[in-house]
Design a protein around this motif. Structure first.
Motif, PDB file in Angstrom:
ATOM      1  N   ILE A  17       0.832  -1.204   0.000  1.00 25.27           N
ATOM      2  CA  ILE A  17       0.000   0.000   0.000  1.00 25.27           C
ATOM      3  C   ILE A  17       0.864   1.251   0.000  1.00 25.27           C
ATOM      4  O   ILE A  17       0.602   2.209  -0.737  1.00 25.27           O
ATOM      5  CB  ILE A  17      -0.961  -0.009   1.206  1.00 25.27           C
ATOM      6  CG1 ILE A  17      -1.952  -1.173   1.085  1.00 25.27           C
ATOM      7  CG2 ILE A  17      -1.708   1.319   1.303  1.00 25.27           C
ATOM      8  CD1 ILE A  17      -2.867  -1.327   2.280  1.00 25.27           C
ATOM      9  N   GLY A  18       1.912   1.266   0.812  1.00 22.88           N
ATOM     10  CA  GLY A  18       2.787   2.427   0.858  1.00 22.88           C
ATOM     11  C   GLY A  18       3.434   2.723  -0.482  1.00 22.88           C
ATOM     12  O   GLY A  18       3.517   3.879  -0.907  1.00 22.88           O
ATOM     13  N   GLN A  19       3.885   1.681  -1.153  1.00 25.19           N
ATOM     14  CA  GLN A  19       4.498   1.870  -2.466  1.00 25.19           C
ATOM     15  C   GLN A  19       3.481   2.386  -3.469  1.00 25.19           C
ATOM     16  O   GLN A  19       3.793   3.256  -4.296  1.00 25.19           O
ATOM     17  CB  GLN A  19       5.107   0.562  -2.956  1.00 25.19           C
ATOM     18  CG  GLN A  19       5.827   0.687  -4.288  1.00 25.19           C
ATOM     19  CD  GLN A  19       6.510  -0.600  -4.710  1.00 25.19           C
ATOM     20  OE1 GLN A  19       6.617  -1.543  -3.929  1.00 25.19           O
ATOM     21  NE2 GLN A  19       6.984  -0.645  -5.943  1.00 25.19           N
ATOM     22  N   ALA A  20       2.267   1.873  -3.417  1.00 13.00           N
ATOM     23  CA  ALA A  20       1.219   2.326  -4.339  1.00 13.00           C
ATOM     24  C   ALA A  20       0.882   3.794  -4.108  1.00 13.00           C
ATOM     25  O   ALA A  20       0.683   4.553  -5.061  1.00 13.00           O
ATOM     26  CB  ALA A  20      -0.030   1.462  -4.184  1.00 13.00           C
ATOM     27  N   ILE A  21       0.833   4.217  -2.847  1.00 14.44           N
ATOM     28  CA  ILE A  21       0.568   5.618  -2.542  1.00 14.44           C
ATOM     29  C   ILE A  21       1.720   6.488  -3.036  1.00 14.44           C
ATOM     30  O   ILE A  21       1.507   7.544  -3.657  1.00 14.44           O
ATOM     31  CB  ILE A  21       0.349   5.817  -1.035  1.00 14.44           C
ATOM     32  CG1 ILE A  21      -0.954   5.127  -0.595  1.00 14.44           C
ATOM     33  CG2 ILE A  21       0.303   7.312  -0.676  1.00 14.44           C
ATOM     34  CD1 ILE A  21      -1.158   5.095   0.910  1.00 14.44           C
ATOM     35  N   ALA A  22       2.947   6.045  -2.795  1.00 17.75           N
ATOM     36  CA  ALA A  22       4.110   6.803  -3.247  1.00 17.75           C
ATOM     37  C   ALA A  22       4.107   6.960  -4.760  1.00 17.75           C
ATOM     38  O   ALA A  22       4.377   8.046  -5.289  1.00 17.75           O
ATOM     39  CB  ALA A  22       5.391   6.105  -2.790  1.00 17.75           C
ATOM     40  N   ALA A  23       3.801   5.881  -5.476  1.00 15.94           N
ATOM     41  CA  ALA A  23       3.781   5.932  -6.940  1.00 15.94           C
ATOM     42  C   ALA A  23       2.695   6.875  -7.442  1.00 15.94           C
ATOM     43  O   ALA A  23       2.914   7.648  -8.392  1.00 15.94           O
ATOM     44  CB  ALA A  23       3.565   4.529  -7.501  1.00 15.94           C
ATOM     45  N   LEU A  24       1.523   6.833  -6.811  1.00 16.24           N
ATOM     46  CA  LEU A  24       0.424   7.700  -7.238  1.00 16.24           C
ATOM     47  C   LEU A  24       0.740   9.166  -6.951  1.00 16.24           C
ATOM     48  O   LEU A  24       0.496  10.040  -7.794  1.00 16.24           O
ATOM     49  CB  LEU A  24      -0.870   7.279  -6.544  1.00 16.24           C
ATOM     50  CG  LEU A  24      -2.144   7.999  -6.989  1.00 16.24           C
ATOM     51  CD1 LEU A  24      -2.397   7.831  -8.486  1.00 16.24           C
ATOM     52  CD2 LEU A  24      -3.342   7.494  -6.185  1.00 16.24           C
ATOM     53  N   TYR A  25       1.284   9.436  -5.783  1.00 12.72           N
ATOM     54  CA  TYR A  25       1.655  10.810  -5.448  1.00 12.72           C
ATOM     55  C   TYR A  25       2.700  11.341  -6.435  1.00 12.72           C
ATOM     56  O   TYR A  25       2.605  12.470  -6.920  1.00 12.72           O
ATOM     57  CB  TYR A  25       2.226  10.876  -4.031  1.00 12.72           C
ATOM     58  CG  TYR A  25       1.209  10.938  -2.924  1.00 12.72           C
ATOM     59  CD1 TYR A  25      -0.119  10.593  -3.118  1.00 12.72           C
ATOM     60  CD2 TYR A  25       1.576  11.339  -1.645  1.00 12.72           C
ATOM     61  CE1 TYR A  25      -1.040  10.645  -2.088  1.00 12.72           C
ATOM     62  CE2 TYR A  25       0.658  11.402  -0.603  1.00 12.72           C
ATOM     63  CZ  TYR A  25      -0.645  11.051  -0.829  1.00 12.72           C
ATOM     64  OH  TYR A  25      -1.554  11.120   0.202  1.00 12.72           O
ATOM     65  N   ALA A  26       3.728  10.524  -6.692  1.00 10.61           N
ATOM     66  CA  ALA A  26       4.784  10.963  -7.603  1.00 10.61           C
ATOM     67  C   ALA A  26       4.247  11.209  -9.006  1.00 10.61           C
ATOM     68  O   ALA A  26       4.615  12.187  -9.664  1.00 10.61           O
ATOM     69  CB  ALA A  26       5.909   9.934  -7.634  1.00 10.61           C
ATOM     70  N   SER A  27       3.359  10.340  -9.463  1.00 11.18           N
ATOM     71  CA  SER A  27       2.788  10.506 -10.800  1.00 11.18           C
ATOM     72  C   SER A  27       1.913  11.749 -10.888  1.00 11.18           C
ATOM     73  O   SER A  27       1.730  12.313 -11.969  1.00 11.18           O
ATOM     74  CB  SER A  27       1.976   9.269 -11.191  1.00 11.18           C
ATOM     75  OG  SER A  27       0.795   9.156 -10.417  1.00 11.18           O
ATOM     76  N   ALA A  28       1.368  12.172  -9.743  1.00  6.52           N
ATOM     77  CA  ALA A  28       0.536  13.382  -9.703  1.00  6.52           C
ATOM     78  C   ALA A  28       1.365  14.642  -9.496  1.00  6.52           C
ATOM     79  O   ALA A  28       0.799  15.735  -9.377  1.00  6.52           O
ATOM     80  CB  ALA A  28      -0.507  13.256  -8.603  1.00  6.52           C
ATOM     81  N   GLY A  29       2.698  14.499  -9.440  1.00  4.33           N
ATOM     82  CA  GLY A  29       3.562  15.655  -9.362  1.00  4.33           C
ATOM     83  C   GLY A  29       4.052  16.028  -7.981  1.00  4.33           C
ATOM     84  O   GLY A  29       4.706  17.061  -7.815  1.00  4.33           O
ATOM     85  N   ALA A  30       3.746  15.194  -6.975  1.00  6.16           N
ATOM     86  CA  ALA A  30       4.237  15.486  -5.633  1.00  6.16           C
ATOM     87  C   ALA A  30       5.710  15.117  -5.514  1.00  6.16           C
ATOM     88  O   ALA A  30       6.216  14.272  -6.250  1.00  6.16           O
ATOM     89  CB  ALA A  30       3.423  14.723  -4.594  1.00  6.16           C
ATOM     90  N   ARG A  31       6.386  15.741  -4.588  1.00  6.38           N
ATOM     91  CA  ARG A  31       7.746  15.353  -4.225  1.00  6.38           C
ATOM     92  C   ARG A  31       7.637  14.479  -2.983  1.00  6.38           C
ATOM     93  O   ARG A  31       6.966  14.860  -2.011  1.00  6.38           O
ATOM     94  CB  ARG A  31       8.602  16.586  -3.966  1.00  6.38           C
ATOM     95  CG  ARG A  31       8.747  17.491  -5.191  1.00  6.38           C
ATOM     96  CD  ARG A  31       9.436  18.784  -4.836  1.00  6.38           C
ATOM     97  NE  ARG A  31      10.782  18.520  -4.325  1.00  6.38           N
ATOM     98  CZ  ARG A  31      11.429  19.324  -3.473  1.00  6.38           C
ATOM     99  NH1 ARG A  31      10.840  20.431  -3.014  1.00  6.38           N
ATOM    100  NH2 ARG A  31      12.650  19.025  -3.074  1.00  6.38           N
TER     101      ARG A  31
END
Length: 249
Positions: A17-31
């Motif tokens: 779950i943590g990796q999926a959240i990180a990937a989604l955040y990064a793809s949405a432009g978050a650092r």
């Protein structure tokens, strides 16, 4: 959902779950600043998400149940990102044991991993977010913390504690522009449950109203919603339940 250039710290980032959240955040432009105690897996996740965007993905391997490690985590994250806009507490642990056979050490281990770690991370980032006058804190709890389950009294108590902590902190934090909410997944197809008994896992999906467990990516969307603006701007002390219908509130 506006999250571009937001600075997010995600614990348990090498898990499903943590990796999926990180990937989604990064793809949405978050650092993102990723944290996990599994150094090898974390390094792999950082390399994968940071390919071509090394300034966008940072991280450190440490144990978020240790007070001094959490202080280091926040110092490193603030230094790498220049601030912290979002905290997602996704680290945790689970074991299965009848109450009469459960040792105090096992009880405390689960409480430490699932509740103490949340307290430590939230306490550490809170002053930063107060100075900024804004922030989002997203705890990851569990539907078992809402309904309970046999042989999981310690896990249920820890996750119910996370939900209660989230509600109380939300009331304390909202006047400072900090929104605190929780995501309580149901069964998710990750390695998190790999050590549970076969009889516990058998039939779990079939018993769900949806008839199947979730994929990690299906949980990540709730964490994106709560971190985003304007869509997440009025969620305060809520527990979102992407749980395949296991708990209906």
């Amino acid at each position: 959902m506006q999250i571009e250039n937001k600075r997010a710290v995600i614990t348990g980032a090498a898990g499903g779950i943590g990796q999926a959240i990180a990937a989604l955040y990064a793809s949405a432009g978050a650092r993102v600043f990723l944290v996990d105690r599994d150094a090898a897996r974390l390094e792999s996740v950082i390399a994968e998400l940071g390919a071509g965007h090394t300034d966008q993905v940072h991280g450190i391997a440490l144990d978020v149940t240790r007070e001094e490690a959490v202080a280091r985590m926040v110092d490193e994250a603030e230094g790498a990102l220049g601030g912290i806009d979002v905290l997602v507490t996704c680290s945790g642990a689970i074991t299965e044991r009848e109450l009469e056979d459960m040792s105090l050490a096992e009880w405390r281990e689960i409480m430490g991993a699932n509740l103490d770690a949340v307290f430590l991370a939230c306490r550490a980032v809170f002053p930063i977010m107060k100075r900024q006058g804004s922030g989002r804190i997203i705890t990851v709890s569990s539907q078992i913390g809402q309904r309970g389950a046999p042989r999981f009294t310690h896990y249920a108590a820890s996750k119910a504690g996370v939900i209660g902590f989230t509600k109380a902190l939300a009331r304390e934090a909202a006047p400072h522009g900090i929104l605190v909410n929780s995501v309580a997944p149901g069964p998710v197809l990750t390695s998190f449950n790999r050590d549970l008994r076969a009889e516990t896992l058998d039939g779990t999906e079939a018993a769900l109203p949806l008839g199947r467990a979730a994929q990690p990516e299906e949980i990540a969307g709730a964490a994106l919603l709560l971190a985003s603006s304007p869509h997440g701007d009025v969620f305060v002390g809520q527990t979102l339940g992407p749980n395949s219908g296991d708990v209906m509130l």
